[in-house]
Structures are given as structure tokens and as C-alpha cells.
Design an enzyme around this catalytic site. Sequence first.
Site, PDB file in Angstrom:
ATOM      1  N   CYS A  13      -0.574 -11.619  -1.231  1.00  0.00           N
ATOM      2  CA  CYS A  13      -1.487 -10.528  -0.880  1.00  0.00           C
ATOM      3  C   CYS A  13      -2.825 -11.082  -0.422  1.00  0.00           C
ATOM      4  CB  CYS A  13      -1.663  -9.566  -2.046  1.00  0.00           C
ATOM      5  SG  CYS A  13      -2.123 -10.369  -3.587  1.00  0.00           S
ATOM      6  N   THR A  14      -3.148 -12.322  -0.824  1.00  0.00           N
ATOM      7  CA  THR A  14      -4.391 -12.954  -0.404  1.00  0.00           C
ATOM      8  C   THR A  14      -4.202 -13.909   0.776  1.00  0.00           C
ATOM      9  OG1 THR A  14      -4.057 -14.669  -2.087  1.00  0.00           O
ATOM     10  CG2 THR A  14      -5.511 -12.807  -2.668  1.00  0.00           C
ATOM     11  N   GLU A  66      -2.791  -3.018  -7.402  1.00  0.00           N
ATOM     12  CA  GLU A  66      -3.064  -4.234  -6.640  1.00  0.00           C
ATOM     13  C   GLU A  66      -2.130  -4.213  -5.441  1.00  0.00           C
ATOM     14  OE1 GLU A  66      -5.454  -6.129  -7.201  1.00  0.00           O
ATOM     15  OE2 GLU A  66      -5.955  -5.922  -9.330  1.00  0.00           O
ATOM     16  N   GLY A 126       1.906   1.906  -3.488  1.00  0.00           N
ATOM     17  CA  GLY A 126       0.802   2.381  -4.301  1.00  0.00           C
ATOM     18  C   GLY A 126       0.458   3.829  -4.036  1.00  0.00           C
ATOM     19  N   THR A 133       0.832  -1.200   0.000  1.00  0.00           N
ATOM     20  CA  THR A 133       0.000   0.000   0.000  1.00  0.00           C
ATOM     21  C   THR A 133       0.867   1.251   0.000  1.00  0.00           C
ATOM     22  OG1 THR A 133      -1.821  -1.141   1.110  1.00  0.00           O
ATOM     23  CG2 THR A 133      -1.760   1.259   1.311  1.00  0.00           C
TER      24      THR A 133
END
Length: 513
Positions: free
Chosen positions: A303-304, A269, A252, A249
Amino acid sequence: MTDTATRAREILERLGAGDPFDPDGEAGGGAGPRAADVIVSRSPIDGQEIGRLTPHTPAEVADVIGRAQGAFEQWRTVPAPVRGALVRELGELLREHKEDLGALVSIEAGKIVSEGLGEVQEMIDICDLAVGLSRQLHGLTIATERPGHRMMEQWHPLGVVGVISAFNFPVAVWSWNSALAFVCGDAVVWKPSEKTVLTALACQALLTEAARRVGAPEQISSVLIGEREVGEALVDDPRVPLVSATGSTRMGKQVAPRVAARLGRSLLELGGNNAAIVAPSADLDLAVRGIVFSAVGTAGQRCTSLRRVIAHESVRDELVEKLKAAYETLPIGSPLEPSTLVGPLIDESATSAFLAAIEQAQADGGTLVTGGEKADGVAGGQYVRPAIVDMPKQTDIVKAETFAPILYVLTYRDLDEAIALHNDVSQGLSSSIFTLDVREAETFVSAIGSDCGIANVNIGPSGAEIGGAFGGEKDTGGGRESGSDAWRSYMRRATNTVNYSTELPLAQGVEFV
């Protein structure tokens, strides 16, 4: 030379990707010797060097983008079904070299064998989807109020797409973007993580061969090697209308305003802090299997990855005991061994973050159920024992994304409380609920349930298929990649009105004579 280095070099040679220990050659930036700037690639399996490559300079980045722009100007005139032939050839090459590329993913990113192969299979799958898509790119015919007119929309190639990828999916993320971008008529400039450069060079070699076979422009795909300044040069270039960035994050939030400052598009993403609610009616054996894979697969570096379990008070104790028993039998070690289920963290900083998070969770009142320390008896690399921490409440450390195998357990009494806990984090990527109650399941996937881009029932949050659009909300960035209508991100929309009459009526009844 170590075994990992020898094996990596042999794989790259078979794939035609050049010598990973030739910093001045075409495998690197190819810009001549700058020894102080050489990027050293190390395997997380044993910490040993597997490559030395020269990074590009910002000026060289501009040259690469210029050549990609020239390739785009040729490629956009090729009919989309013909563009699909490039991706079909790439898919065939990936099938042919699946074992080698999967092994290279394991060597460079530390994934276990089945996950390395699975990542390449994901590439093959997105190629199949994109080939079919190349004959289905479509607009709309729209009813118009003006007689003798036709209104429609078309989708046209966008331009040069910049792809910035992270270490944890070193090849799949590139393929999600590139397979769609190529059939949409775009060129791609890829800046991989400096931690996983060799896999990028291997993919580029296969794409170059695919382009040669179908006669596509040579510079339709390029790889940039480097760290932050190289990424910034790609992000800031006005000739790159779309930047697709996968990572933290924090990253991003730096990329998005820079692209927006030049009115470009960002497809982001970013982080995830994914949870699984375990309801009173849950099949606990099924839940345990889903939780363990989601929490410890890729050593918690997805990330999941599952980071929070929100368990009903009636099943919490039994669930924790079952999870503890499963965790304490997990084989930890070299991901190249077929029996291994938990490989290494990517580097020493990841291990430090893991240990610091465990310490903070305990300081916040958490109880360490199992794991939480470095793994003994594993030579080299950054190996840890996946942790389960029982938390009295959702503290700041629980709300933060630690990219490591830590599973926090929280307790709830009613579903509204569980959903509130679930949504009370800044990230919004993936989510799940284990329940046999249809009302609970439907509530969770409804507008008042999970606030994530992905909401699953009776499976964990990890392991998305390419047929659905992948991405999330809030601090996850809002982007969507892979399937569904994600292809629209890689094209520009044009609305057309054609007058085939001899009159010139104006819209909204305007009269101008």
C-alpha cells in the site's frame, strides 16, 4: 507434491499448525466435509497447490465470535502488565521461529527472502512495543471547577476486535492489531485473505502456544477461513465493536457503512497512490536507491509502494536514465533465491491489471521507458518486468492504484505545481520528497504540503517503522495502527468525577434546591 508444497507443509508441522491438506481438520474450519467449498491455497512462486482448507460458514463465525466474547470477559479483568506477558511470549516464539515463518511468507505471498524475514521482524518489534505499553496505558487527571471533587479519564478494554487483512502483509498487519489489542484487554478474531491462509494458521499456532504458557483464555485469538460471506458475518456482528480492515478502497467503502449501521467502529487502512518529488537540489544517487526499492519492493504490491515520481524539469532526464539503468539490472525470479530482488505478482488477475494499466498509459500518451511485460525465462508463477512510464500529464490511470510495479514519471517547474500534482489523487497514505533545500523540505511536511498520513524527506514512502502511527487520509480511510497513540482505538474511554466532599455543587453554577 511440489517443492513449495513440501516446504510449506514441513514448516506448518514444525509450528504446530496442522496439515494444510486436511480440509476437515482443525487447520481448516473443522466443520466437516464440504468439498465444493474447499479453499485452495496456491504459491505465487510456481502456481502450485500448497494447501486445501474448509471455510467457515456464517453460523460458525457467530460461534467463534461468541467464544471470543467469553474469552474477552475473562481477559479484561487481568491487569494490563500481566496481559503483556502473553505478547512477550508471542515475541519470543516469533524470534525462535523467525526463519520458518519468514520462509512461509515468501512461499505464500511471494516476497523475497529479506522481505519475508523483515515482516516477521516487524511482528517482533510490535510485540516489544506492546509489552512496554502494557505498563503505560494511561488516562488524565483533569482540573475541575467543583471544590472537593476530582475528575479523571480512564481507558478500559473494548471487546472483540475483528481484523481483516490483505495478502501483501499476511502476518504483520495481524500483529499490529493483535499485539496492541491483547495488552488493551481485547480478544481478536482474524479473517485473513483467502490467498494467504497458511501464514495465518502458523501465527495462530504460535499465539495458542503463547496463551498456554501464560494461562490466557484459549479463545483470546481465533482465525476465520473464508471469502466474502465470512468477512461480512464478522463485519455485521454487533458483538464486534471494532473492525480493523486492511485492503482496497473499494473494500473499505463496503465495510465502513456496514459497521456504521450498527454504530460500531472501523479502523481502515486502504489504498495508496504514493509519490516522490525529486527537487533540483536532490542527491540523485540517493533518490534512485530510495525510488527503486519503494517502487519494486514486494513487486509493487505494498500500500506504500511508490507509484509516481514528480521530477523537476532540470533533473528529470538524468533521473530517468539512472532509474532505467537500475531497473534493467534487477534480478527477477523465485523469491526463495537469495539473489532475487523482484518476485512474482500474487496471481494472474494481478498480471492482467499490470498489462492493462501499461496499455492504457500508452494510450494516454505515455512513453514506456523500460519493462512493462511478462518476464521471460522464469518458470511458473506470475512474473513481470517492473515498468517506468514517462507521462505527459496525470491521467486517470496514473490517479488509479494499480497493485503492481508501475512507476509513472511526471515533470514540474516549481514546488507549488509539484505539491498540487502530488495531492491531486484520491488516496492519501504515504509521500516523500528528495531535496537538500530545507525550505522545500519543511514546506512539504507542513500544512500546505503533502496531504498524506506519512510524509518523508530523503527516503521513499515505503518501509514504515512500528514506533509511529501508520495510516492515511482521504480514500486511505483515516485509520491509524501500530505505534504512537494508536492503542486508544482498541479501548473505550470513561470520564469519571469523584466527589470526596460533603457538598454537592453542580457544574456551570447551576442551582437546584
